[in-house]
Design a protein around this motif. Structure first.
Motif, PDB file in Angstrom:
ATOM      1  N   LYS A   1       0.452  -1.057   0.088  1.00  0.00           N
ATOM      2  CA  LYS A   1       0.088   0.446  -0.266  1.00  0.00           C
ATOM      3  C   LYS A   1       0.593   1.536  -0.515  1.00  0.00           C
ATOM      4  N   THR A   2       0.170   2.248  -0.160  1.00  0.00           N
ATOM      5  CA  THR A   2       1.205   3.706  -0.177  1.00  0.00           C
ATOM      6  C   THR A   2       1.174   3.967   1.301  1.00  0.00           C
ATOM      7  N   PHE A   3       1.962   4.259   2.088  1.00  0.00           N
ATOM      8  CA  PHE A   3       2.107   4.853   3.312  1.00  0.00           C
ATOM      9  C   PHE A   3       2.188   6.261   3.496  1.00  0.00           C
ATOM     10  N   ASP A   4       1.709   6.831   4.302  1.00  0.00           N
ATOM     11  CA  ASP A   4       1.525   8.504   4.659  1.00  0.00           C
ATOM     12  C   ASP A   4       1.832   8.673   6.162  1.00  0.00           C
ATOM     13  N   TYR A   5       3.346   9.188   5.978  1.00  0.00           N
ATOM     14  CA  TYR A   5       3.847   9.557   7.673  1.00  0.00           C
ATOM     15  C   TYR A   5       3.086  10.794   8.134  1.00  0.00           C
ATOM     16  N   GLU A   6       2.374  11.652   7.809  1.00  0.00           N
ATOM     17  CA  GLU A   6       1.089  11.843   8.390  1.00  0.00           C
ATOM     18  C   GLU A   6       0.175  11.107   9.349  1.00  0.00           C
ATOM     19  N   ILE A   7       0.198   9.718   8.578  1.00  0.00           N
ATOM     20  CA  ILE A   7      -0.633   8.749   9.234  1.00  0.00           C
ATOM     21  C   ILE A   7      -0.434   7.268  10.411  1.00  0.00           C
ATOM     22  N   GLU A   8       0.859   7.287   9.613  1.00  0.00           N
ATOM     23  CA  GLU A   8       1.849   5.777  10.044  1.00  0.00           C
ATOM     24  C   GLU A   8       3.734   6.125   9.928  1.00  0.00           C
ATOM     25  N   LYS A   9       4.046   6.200  10.865  1.00  0.00           N
ATOM     26  CA  LYS A   9       5.256   7.016  10.679  1.00  0.00           C
ATOM     27  C   LYS A   9       6.443   5.508  10.561  1.00  0.00           C
ATOM     28  N   GLU A  10       5.985   4.335  10.976  1.00  0.00           N
ATOM     29  CA  GLU A  10       7.262   2.903  11.049  1.00  0.00           C
ATOM     30  C   GLU A  10       6.458   2.137  11.214  1.00  0.00           C
ATOM     31  N   PHE A  11       7.091   0.919  11.345  1.00  0.00           N
ATOM     32  CA  PHE A  11       6.734  -0.433  11.166  1.00  0.00           C
ATOM     33  C   PHE A  11       7.357  -0.994  12.103  1.00  0.00           C
ATOM     34  N   LEU A  12       7.030  -1.978  13.140  1.00  0.00           N
ATOM     35  CA  LEU A  12       8.094  -3.306  13.911  1.00  0.00           C
ATOM     36  C   LEU A  12       8.205  -4.690  13.302  1.00  0.00           C
ATOM     37  N   PHE A  13       8.186  -5.176  12.508  1.00  0.00           N
ATOM     38  CA  PHE A  13       8.180  -6.897  12.385  1.00  0.00           C
ATOM     39  C   PHE A  13       8.893  -7.933  12.315  1.00  0.00           C
ATOM     40  N   HIS A  14       8.694  -9.334  12.164  1.00  0.00           N
ATOM     41  CA  HIS A  14       9.743 -10.075  12.030  1.00  0.00           C
ATOM     42  C   HIS A  14       9.864 -11.088  10.783  1.00  0.00           C
ATOM     43  N   ILE A  15      10.658 -10.867  10.413  1.00  0.00           N
ATOM     44  CA  ILE A  15      10.846 -11.963   8.888  1.00  0.00           C
ATOM     45  C   ILE A  15      11.959 -12.784   9.162  1.00  0.00           C
ATOM     46  N   GLU A  16      11.065 -14.524   8.980  1.00  0.00           N
ATOM     47  CA  GLU A  16      11.579 -15.893   8.877  1.00  0.00           C
ATOM     48  C   GLU A  16      11.959 -17.013   8.034  1.00  0.00           C
ATOM     49  N   ALA A  17      13.723 -17.400   7.956  1.00  0.00           N
ATOM     50  CA  ALA A  17      14.525 -18.174   7.512  1.00  0.00           C
ATOM     51  C   ALA A  17      13.993 -19.366   7.356  1.00  0.00           C
ATOM     52  N   ARG A  18      13.702 -20.422   6.699  1.00  0.00           N
ATOM     53  CA  ARG A  18      13.079 -21.695   7.377  1.00  0.00           C
ATOM     54  C   ARG A  18      13.698 -22.904   6.273  1.00  0.00           C
ATOM     55  N   ASP A  19      14.666 -23.218   6.413  1.00  0.00           N
ATOM     56  CA  ASP A  19      15.192 -24.094   5.068  1.00  0.00           C
ATOM     57  C   ASP A  19      14.334 -25.307   5.101  1.00  0.00           C
ATOM     58  N   SER A  20      14.872 -26.368   4.227  1.00  0.00           N
ATOM     59  CA  SER A  20      13.749 -27.649   3.230  1.00  0.00           C
ATOM     60  C   SER A  20      14.109 -28.686   4.226  1.00  0.00           C
ATOM     61  N   GLY A  21      15.177 -28.361   5.252  1.00  0.00           N
ATOM     62  CA  GLY A  21      15.219 -29.663   5.758  1.00  0.00           C
ATOM     63  C   GLY A  21      14.443 -30.932   6.896  1.00  0.00           C
ATOM     64  N   SER A  22      14.724 -32.110   7.300  1.00  0.00           N
ATOM     65  CA  SER A  22      14.270 -32.954   7.955  1.00  0.00           C
ATOM     66  C   SER A  22      15.142 -32.811   9.834  1.00  0.00           C
ATOM     67  N   PRO A  23      14.882 -32.424  11.169  1.00  0.00           N
ATOM     68  CA  PRO A  23      13.598 -31.087  10.583  1.00  0.00           C
ATOM     69  C   PRO A  23      14.180 -30.197  10.551  1.00  0.00           C
ATOM     70  N   PRO A  24      13.194 -29.158   9.957  1.00  0.00           N
ATOM     71  CA  PRO A  24      13.910 -28.163   9.687  1.00  0.00           C
ATOM     72  C   PRO A  24      14.179 -26.783  10.343  1.00  0.00           C
ATOM     73  N   LEU A  25      15.061 -25.893   9.919  1.00  0.00           N
ATOM     74  CA  LEU A  25      15.738 -25.580  10.999  1.00  0.00           C
ATOM     75  C   LEU A  25      15.396 -23.946  10.427  1.00  0.00           C
ATOM     76  N   SER A  26      14.907 -23.037  11.580  1.00  0.00           N
ATOM     77  CA  SER A  26      14.848 -22.213  10.801  1.00  0.00           C
ATOM     78  C   SER A  26      14.866 -20.489  11.963  1.00  0.00           C
ATOM     79  N   SER A  27      15.609 -19.018  11.509  1.00  0.00           N
ATOM     80  CA  SER A  27      15.512 -18.017  12.581  1.00  0.00           C
ATOM     81  C   SER A  27      15.393 -17.097  11.810  1.00  0.00           C
ATOM     82  N   ASN A  28      14.999 -15.685  12.301  1.00  0.00           N
ATOM     83  CA  ASN A  28      13.946 -14.613  11.891  1.00  0.00           C
ATOM     84  C   ASN A  28      15.039 -13.430  12.451  1.00  0.00           C
TER      85      ASN A  28
END
Length: 806
Positions: free
Chosen positions: A523-550
């Motif tokens: 979407k298009t962001f408006d500084y006067e309405i939303e100034k920042e966002f904080l979230f997490h991204i996870e990377a997961r491999d395809s092994g067995s069992p899978p391992l991940s980190s964020n």
């Protein structure tokens, strides 16, 4: 002429006869004197005048003189005293050089005149011991054979002494020697000489040269001596047989020694010299032909060298007998025995045999897992057959001996395929020979991957700056993780961890490509309405069992200058023209009005500056570009128009800059009223009992009426607005605050600063706040208008009353 010639011989005979007669009659007897040689010059020999019976006083007158006969004049007479004295030092050995003369005389003639008389004088020069014996050769060399018999004589040079009699050489002495002595001999002329007598047999091998000192002694008092060196060199005879250092030699020679290499050099010596000491080496008849074929003997220097290749396996021991013979006339010889022991050479390389080798293996194999079995061997014996097996030190493996010459290769440290995917294991076997021999075998060990590594992001925290008004679907950044595993263990999938902000899911705002980690804005962001966002991204491999980190992602919205400044003071009820009235008697520097503009952009873009766009009289009013205050620059004069028109522009600091304008119409009144400012805390004082102008009273009444109507309309609209949801605080659009109330996020205390803080609070809620001063009152009308509502449309906005004492 002839007659004259005949008369001359006769007259000569007569003259000679007369002369001899005179001499005979005038010469008296001979006087003898004796003086030692070497007397000092001027020494008196005798008083010649007295001895001759002459008057001393007449010696000068009679011209007495002394003449030497056939010699240098050594003596003379003192005519004053008549003494015969030494005129020059006399050396008897020089005067009488022949030693056969036992006496040495110096003959003189003493002559006087008036009448002429001659006296014969003989002065005997006696010898003193003033010369030491000396040898014609200071060094005498004698060559004597070591086989000379005892008692054999050898002549030596005699010493000479110029002195005579007892002062000449009387004896000889020889320095101490156990082999030699001397015997004194006397010649017919009495000369003494010495013979060297051999009294003990010589041995050249013990002493080659004898150094002797021969001393000659005369008979004078004190005695004088002379010396000579006698060097006796002993001549060799072949009386010594060659001999070796040892009777038996034992040497070791390495098999496969190069041909020509030295085995031993026999040291045979002969104490003789010359040809008697020249040695020839040879094998005896007891030396086998095989031995002579393998080893070569140098007859001159005794070196034994390898002649053929030596093989320890064929013959381990060689024995020989060597004879050393000299080259003397009667050759003598010596012999020795030599034993040559062949030393086994380390000429067989050790061998490696790989009995078992397991490859590939998993990288998580446990410690002590057996990977390979290896056997080693060496055909040599002794230390040459003892072998050691090793592998490189920098490997996570070790060797473990399982049985004799069998080893196991086991895991000694944890394996990690990501660090080292394969190992080239080199088995090196080395024997203990000298020099050691070795062999090696290299095997490649591959490691199989297991999913033991967590995906890793290059950073643990990402800050991404996004310009507001961005296009939906714009690429924000690429968040790529890395997994060192292989194949499916390294295939990564990316997710946004769900998190809601104000009932909005992150997946509705952002999207990430699951394959490559590209992050997009939805979407298009408006500084006067939303100034920042904080979230997490996870990377997961395809092994067995899978391992991940964020990883944490911080989206920062960057402001653009997209909001036009809004002029909130002075309040404009209708249109953009504000009408104000001020007394004509206003002093110089008085505050006429204050323009306040607000910009909802960021701090940089919202920085406002004020300028006059139009002004009726530029000399009458001044405008502060930072706070928007309009003040009088001088007092009004009767020539100034009653109405002044001021157009003020408020411009922000963006790029490009945005602006807004306000027009203020000022009317001057002939009333003695103190200038007031709606922007300061100085209360406006009205003297109702003063001489007011009727028009001013009517104007004030009208303004008060309009203010009252505005307040009533605002209250009605406020009461008609539906109630907010429970999530929002009550009366969100109304701001009622006392003058002395505290604003938490502001330290301003002035009226303008206080209501400006309230304005910011309402603005954050999405409202537009304006105010209108009420003349002769202590209230401001503050209107809260939803964003997007025009400033002139105040009928739909709710109003709240801000009360504080003046």
């Amino acid at each position: 002429m002839a007659h004259h010639t005949r008369l001359c011989p006769w007259r000569g005979y007569v003259f000679v006869f007369l002369f001899l007669y005179v001499i005979t009659t005038t010469v008296s007897a001979v006087n003898h004197y004796s003086v030692p040689e070497e007397m000092e010059e001027g020494s008196v020999v005798a008083n010649l005048a007295t001895d001759l019976g002459l008057d001393v006083k007449t010696l000068n007158k009679r011209k007495m003189r002394v003449d030497a006969i056939g010699n240098k004049k050594y003596l003379d007479i003192n005519k004053e005293t008549g003494e015969l004295f030494i005129l020059e030092r006399i050396d008897r050995e020089f005067l009488c050089a022949l030693k056969t003369a036992t006496s040495c005389f110096l003959k003189l003639d003493a002559t006087i005149e008036n009448p002429i008389r001659m006296f014969n004088i003989e002065v005997e020069i006696t010898d003193i011991n003033d010369n030491a014996p000396h040898f014609r050769r200071g060094t005498m060399h004698l060559d004597i054979s070591e086989s000379s018999p005892i008692g054999e004589r050898f002549s030596l040079n005699n010493a000479a002494d110029p002195d005579v009699g007892t002062n000449s050489v009387k004896d000889y002495h020889l320095s101490s020697s156990e082999h030699f002595s001397i015997e004194i001999q006397t010649g017919r002329d009495g000369t003494k000489f010495a013979d060297l007598i051999l009294k003990k047999a010589l041995d050249r091998e013990k002493q080659t040269v004898h150094n002797l000192i021969l001393t000659a002694v005369d008979g004078g008092v004190p005695t004088r001596t002379g010396t000579a060196s006698v060097i006796v060199r002993v001549l060799d005879v072949n009386d010594n047989a060659p001999s070796f250092d040892k009777d038996r030699y034992v040497v070791h020679v390495m098999e496969n020694s190069p041909i020509g290499s030295l085995v031993i050099k026999l040291n045979a010596t002969d104490l003789d010299e010359g040809s008697n000491s020249d040695i020839v080496h040879s094998y005896s008849l007891y030396t086998s032909e095989r031995t002579q074929n393998v080893f070569n003997l140098n007859s001159e220097n005794g070196e034994i060298r390898v002649k053929e290749m030596i093989n320890y396996e064929d013959i381990k021991l060689y024995e020989m007998e060597v004879i050393a013979s000299d080259k003397g006339q009667n050759s003598l010889s010596g012999q020795c025995k030599l034993t040559i022991q062949v030393t086994d050479m380390n000429d067989n390389h050790p061998e490696i045999s790989i009995k078992s080798f397991q490859s590939p293996i998993k990288e998580n194999e446990p410690i002590d897992t057996v990977i390979a079995v290896v056997s080693v061997s060496d055909k040599d014996s002794g230390d040459n057959g003892v072998v050691d097996l090793r592998i490189p030190d920098n490997m996570p493996f070790k060797l473990r001996e399982s049985s004799d010459n069998y080893y196991e290769l086991v895991v000694s440290e944890p394996l990690d395929r990501e660090k080292v995917p394969e190992y080239d294991v080199t088995f090196t076997v080395t024997d203990r020979g000298s020099p050691p021999l070795s062999d090696n075998e290299t095997m490649t060990l591959e490691l199989l991957d297991v999913n033991d590594n967590v995906p890793q992001f290059p950073q643990s925290f990402y800050t991404i700056r996004v310009m507001e008004n961005n296009a939906p679907g714009a690429l924000l950044s690429s968040l790529t993780a890395f997994d060192p595993d292989l194949h499916e263990n390294q295939y990564l999938v990316y997710f946004i961890l769900e998190k809601e902000i104000a009932n909005t899911s992150m997946s509705m705002l952002f999207s990430i490509n699951p394959e490559n980690g590209n992050l997009y804005a939805l979407k298009t962001f408006d500084y006067e309405i939303e100034k920042e966002f904080l979230f997490h991204i996870e990377a997961r491999d395809s092994g067995s069992p899978p391992l991940s980190s964020n990883v944490t992602v911080h989206i920062v919205i960057v402001d653009q200058n997209d909001n036009v400044p809004v002029i909130v003071s002075p309040w404009r009820a209708h249109g953009s023209v504000v009408e104000e009235k001020i007394p004509r008697s206003t002093d110089k520097g008085s505050l006429v009005a204050k323009v306040i503009a607000l910009d909802t952009d960021s701090v940089h873009n919202s920085r406002i500056t004020y300028q006059f766009l139009q002004v009726t009289d530029a000399t009458l009013f001044s405008l502060d570009q930072y706070n928007g205050e309009i003040r009088t620059m001088r007092m009004f004069s009767y020539r100034d128009p009653r109405h002044q028109r001021l157009v003020v522009v408020a411009k922000d600091n963006g790029e490009p800059a945005l602006s807004a304008t306000v027009t203020i119409k000022l009317s001057t009144v002939e009333t003695v009223v103190k200038a007031y400012s709606d922007m300061t805390e100085v209360p406006l004082e009205y003297d109702i009992f003063s001489d007011l102008n009727l028009y001013l009273v009517i104007g004030l009444g009208s303004v008060s009426f309009l203010l009252l109507i505005t307040i009533l309309v605002t209250i009605v609209l406020k009461c008609q607005k539906p109630k907010p949801s429970n999530a929002a605080p009550p009366c969100r659009n109304s701001v009622i605050s006392e003058r002395n109330s505290t604003i938490a996020d502001s330290t301003l205390v002035s009226n303008d600063a206080y209501w400006y803080s309230l304005f910011l609070a309402e603005t954050r809620k999405g409202k537009m706040v304006v105010r209108q001063p009420v003349p002769k009152g202590s209230r401001y009308i503050v209107s809260s208008i939803p964003r997007g509502t025009g400033l002139t449309d105040t009928s739909d906005s709710a109003a709240s009353t801000l009360q504080y004492p003046k």
